[in-house]
Scaffold this motif. Structure first.
Motif, PDB file in Angstrom:
ATOM      1  N   ASN A 115      52.386  41.360  28.920  1.00 24.91           N
ATOM      2  CA  ASN A 115      53.545  42.021  29.892  1.00 24.91           C
ATOM      3  C   ASN A 115      53.036  43.397  30.658  1.00 24.91           C
ATOM      4  O   ASN A 115      53.671  44.350  30.954  1.00 24.91           O
ATOM      5  N   ILE A 116      51.837  43.020  31.284  1.00 27.62           N
ATOM      6  CA  ILE A 116      51.391  44.023  32.204  1.00 27.62           C
ATOM      7  C   ILE A 116      52.380  44.148  33.529  1.00 27.62           C
ATOM      8  O   ILE A 116      52.758  45.181  33.972  1.00 27.62           O
ATOM      9  N   GLY A 117      52.367  42.986  34.194  1.00 22.08           N
ATOM     10  CA  GLY A 117      53.491  42.847  35.479  1.00 22.08           C
ATOM     11  C   GLY A 117      52.510  43.571  36.727  1.00 22.08           C
ATOM     12  O   GLY A 117      52.024  44.582  36.554  1.00 22.08           O
ATOM     13  N   PRO A 127      46.672  48.267  37.290  1.00 25.16           N
ATOM     14  CA  PRO A 127      46.574  48.769  36.142  1.00 25.16           C
ATOM     15  C   PRO A 127      45.092  49.117  35.933  1.00 25.16           C
ATOM     16  O   PRO A 127      44.838  49.573  34.760  1.00 25.16           O
ATOM     17  N   LEU A 128      44.108  48.466  36.641  1.00 28.26           N
ATOM     18  CA  LEU A 128      42.684  48.599  36.439  1.00 28.26           C
ATOM     19  C   LEU A 128      41.833  49.494  36.853  1.00 28.26           C
ATOM     20  O   LEU A 128      42.404  50.038  37.900  1.00 28.26           O
ATOM     21  N   PRO A 129      40.818  49.874  36.344  1.00 26.12           N
ATOM     22  CA  PRO A 129      39.749  50.863  36.922  1.00 26.12           C
ATOM     23  C   PRO A 129      38.877  49.991  38.216  1.00 26.12           C
ATOM     24  O   PRO A 129      37.717  50.563  38.161  1.00 26.12           O
ATOM     25  N   THR A 138      42.140  33.432  40.616  1.00 19.94           N
ATOM     26  CA  THR A 138      43.594  32.909  40.787  1.00 19.94           C
ATOM     27  C   THR A 138      44.153  33.294  39.693  1.00 19.94           C
ATOM     28  O   THR A 138      43.934  32.819  38.418  1.00 19.94           O
ATOM     29  N   LEU A 139      45.332  34.161  39.855  1.00 18.89           N
ATOM     30  CA  LEU A 139      46.307  34.545  38.675  1.00 18.89           C
ATOM     31  C   LEU A 139      47.237  33.296  38.630  1.00 18.89           C
ATOM     32  O   LEU A 139      48.293  33.676  39.446  1.00 18.89           O
ATOM     33  N   ASP A 140      47.105  32.483  37.912  1.00 23.83           N
ATOM     34  CA  ASP A 140      48.298  31.155  38.014  1.00 23.83           C
ATOM     35  C   ASP A 140      49.308  31.629  36.997  1.00 23.83           C
ATOM     36  O   ASP A 140      49.063  32.172  35.747  1.00 23.83           O
ATOM     37  N   GLY A 141      50.500  31.056  37.400  1.00 21.61           N
ATOM     38  CA  GLY A 141      51.832  31.305  36.571  1.00 21.61           C
ATOM     39  C   GLY A 141      52.124  32.630  36.225  1.00 21.61           C
ATOM     40  O   GLY A 141      52.815  32.657  35.070  1.00 21.61           O
ATOM     41  N   LEU A 142      51.930  33.699  36.841  1.00 26.09           N
ATOM     42  CA  LEU A 142      52.546  34.965  36.530  1.00 26.09           C
ATOM     43  C   LEU A 142      53.833  34.798  36.554  1.00 26.09           C
ATOM     44  O   LEU A 142      54.853  34.525  37.424  1.00 26.09           O
TER      45      LEU A 142
END
Length: 178
Positions: free
Chosen positions: A41-43, A71-73, A160-164
């Motif tokens: 549940n990052i979004g 949200p990443l470094p 590729t971030l699929d299906g977010l």
């Protein structure tokens, strides 16, 4: 001198990671990276903004922009987004946008996509007006083509971030009637 050795270490680590990175999205036990992001549940979207013009009432096309959050470094660069958005499982808008100037989202930061058009209101403008009072939209599904670990938007590992999916994204609407 210490800063130079830290920078050399970071650059070396980056090139080692790029050389070892797979060309396709990795999957763990049948889960895609998008599935993992959804489960956590990052979004990736902080805010949506839709612009409705007089032409929209004829074409059912609007313009939008969004704030992407990281949200990443490591720096993330968004090259393309294919998305459907709506409310309560009903799709009201779709788009496929390849960014001419990729969206570079800084470490632990946010970046606006800039306004872009050709967002189709799949239910038509009249039905879509009914969702404005809710002030939120859901990403029903989104495929986001990013490069992770970029340096000022250059290089990076393509993923590729699929299906977010993401629910209750604060959404504002502008009616431009001139």
């Amino acid at each position: 001198m210490r800063i130079i050795s830290v920078l050399v270490s970071i650059v070396t680590l980056f090139f080692l990671c790029v050389g070892a990175a797979p060309a396709q999205s990795a999957a763990l036990a049948g889960l895609s990276i998008g599935d993992i992001i959804n489960a956590l549940n990052i979004g990736l979207v902080e805010r949506l903004h839709a612009i409705i013009t007089l032409d929209t009432f004829v074409t059912n096309i609007i313009s939008v922009d969004f704030d992407a959050k990281n949200p990443l470094p490591i720096e993330l660069t968004i090259d393309r987004v294919v998305s459907s958005a709506g409310l309560n499982g009903t799709v009201f808008a779709t788009f496929d946008r390849t960014f001419e100037k990729p969206v570079v989202v800084p470490i632990f930061g946010t970046k606006n996509s800039g306004v872009f058009g050709n967002v189709l209101l799949t239910k038509g403008v009249e039905a879509s007006l009914d969702i404005i009072p809710f002030g939120v939209l859901d990403l029903i599904t989104a495929d986001v083509y990013i490069r992770a670990g970029t340096i000022f938007g250059k290089l990076g590992i393509p993923i590729t971030l699929d299906g977010l999916q993401q629910s209750n994204i604060p959404t504002t609407y502008d009616l431009v009637l001139s």
